[in-house]
Design an enzyme around this catalytic site. Structure first.
Site: not given
Length: 430
Positions: A101, A222
């Site tokens: 990410c 996340c």
């Protein structure tokens, strides 16, 4: 300072990014807060956590009299991070989406958005890390596009920016930044570089950021939130193929299989899919008094091998190979290039202490890492992150593992048996 410099600060709605924005304002920069939405999800009460975080980030920007923007990278996250995660699990590996990410979303798409769309001079994040350049030096860096040829201009003299651990070693996040590009690092400020987490909370309290102070710190992947990962990945597996094709991503078909003892080949139980299990994890086996742990996987048969005790020798190895290594300074250290070997430190989990190792550079850019002592549950798909002192050198994905201590012990036992005609054959096939 002269010209008022424009810094875009990535705002997550948490205490670290909020204090980062505050510190940038105190340094006299023109600061714009931007919230990134990377995933569509709801908690058990049907509340979208990203919307709640966005509101918290907006509130901080309003308190600091800062412009606020929201940008969505849901599609990019699906294609560049989550789809890769599914492919890795399907191959029997355990990926690290947080590192990916940062590489693909925060320090590529968001970085270009900050500088090219919003016209910022630099970007900032709330990571606990620091670089070799002072904040003012960031604004002297010019964008240099990557070379179109295989080699860079040999006459270009450019001092690389280096990535170092932050002052708070317990909260240090260089592990998660180990795949970012040199160009993005040149234009990034880490306002929390010299601060501890406790001091950051104190600053937030004094600034009146009570709404972010009372939030529970986000941990783990996340997009999963509070859900159990095994349940999450099975939900994805059971999603209708039509839906997954509509969002143009692949899926993993559920593949139940056997839990097999590494010691005698006995079937101990069943699993719902080898992609839901990772090395070192406790295996859920009914009817067993003592816990068993995952020590290996065979994706061709679907068998997951387990061993008794958390410190079973089948869990320990001291050698691994990465794919092409990503050096943050772009080039390997001079010592490694000159001798093809280098002493440094290694980790593949941000919570583990650094381990001394010897690194060997291969012609294809990959590296072999030989650890000073065996480590538990080295896992393909995870990233081998290397450090020299407090400098994070970069990382490479683990693609091959050396033999386990259990395998080596079996080999030694074979060699120590009385010489019989059948012994060599047994040693080879065992």
């Amino acid at each position: 300072m002269g010209v008022l410099r424009h810094v875009v600060c990535a705002m997550s709605g948490g205490v670290d990014s909020s204090v980062s924005a505050l510190l940038l304002k105190r340094m006299g920069y023109h600061v714009t807060g931007v919230f990134m939405k990377n995933w569509d999800s709801q908690d058990e009460r049907g509340v979208c956590s990203s919307e709640r975080d966005c509101e918290d980030a907006y509130k901080v920007c309003k308190m600091l009299d800062m412009p606020f923007h929201q940008v969505t990278y849901v599609k990019e996250y699906w294609h560049e991070v989550f789809s890769n995660l599914l492919r890795e699990y399907e191959q029997g590996r355990t990926p690290n989406p947080d590192i990916m990410c940062n590489k693909h979303i925060k320090f590529k798409h968001f970085y270009h958005y900050a500088l090219n769309t919003l016209g910022a001079d630099a970007m900032a994040t709330g990571h606990y890390a620091r670089t070799s350049q002072e904040d003012e030096e960031v604004f002297q860096q010019k964008h240099v596009p990557p070379p179109r040829t295989l080699f860079r201009d040999r006459f270009e003299i450019r001092k690389p920016v280096r990535l170092y651990q932050g002052a708070d070693r317990f909260k240090d996040q260089t592990f998660f930044l180990s795949q970012i590009s040199q160009d993005a690092l040149r234009h990034t400020i880490f306002p929390l570089a010299g601060l501890t987490k406790d001091f950051v909370k104190k600053i937030a309290a004094e600034a009146g950021f009570q709404h972010v102070l009372k939030k529970k710190e986000s941990m783990g992947i996340c997009f999963i939130g509070e859900r159990d990962f095994e349940h999450f990945i099975l939900e994805v597996c059971l999603m209708p193929p039509v839906l997954l094709k509509a969002i143009k991503t692949q899926y993993i078909e559920p593949k139940p299989g056997n839990l097999v003892s590494i010691e005698d080949g006995k079937i101990m139980g069943q699993h719902q899919g080898w992609f839901t299990l990772t090395l070192g994890q406790r295996a859920r086996i009914g009817g067993q008094v003592d816990p068993w742990f995952v020590v290996d996987k065979d994706i061709t048969t679907g068998d997951v091998f387990v061993g008794p005790t958390t410190n079973h020798p089948a869990l320990f190895r001291d050698t691994l190979q990465t794919d092409r290594f990503h050096w943050i300074a772009e080039d390997p250290p001079v010592e490694l290039v000159r001798t093809q070997m280098m002493e440094c430190h290694f980790c593949f989990n941000n919570r583990m202490p650094l381990t001394p190792c010897t690194v060997t550079l291969n012609l294809d850019g990959s590296v072999w890492v030989m650890l000073k002592e065996p480590i538990r549950a080295l896992t393909p798909g995870q990233f081998a992150v290397l450090y020299k002192g407090d400098e994070c050198l970069g990382s490479g994905k683990i693609v091959h593992l050396g033999p386990t201590i259990f395998t080596l012990q079996k080999g030694q036992n074979c060699m120590s048996r009385p010489p019989k005609d059948t012994v060599p054959l047994l040693c080879i096939t065992s």
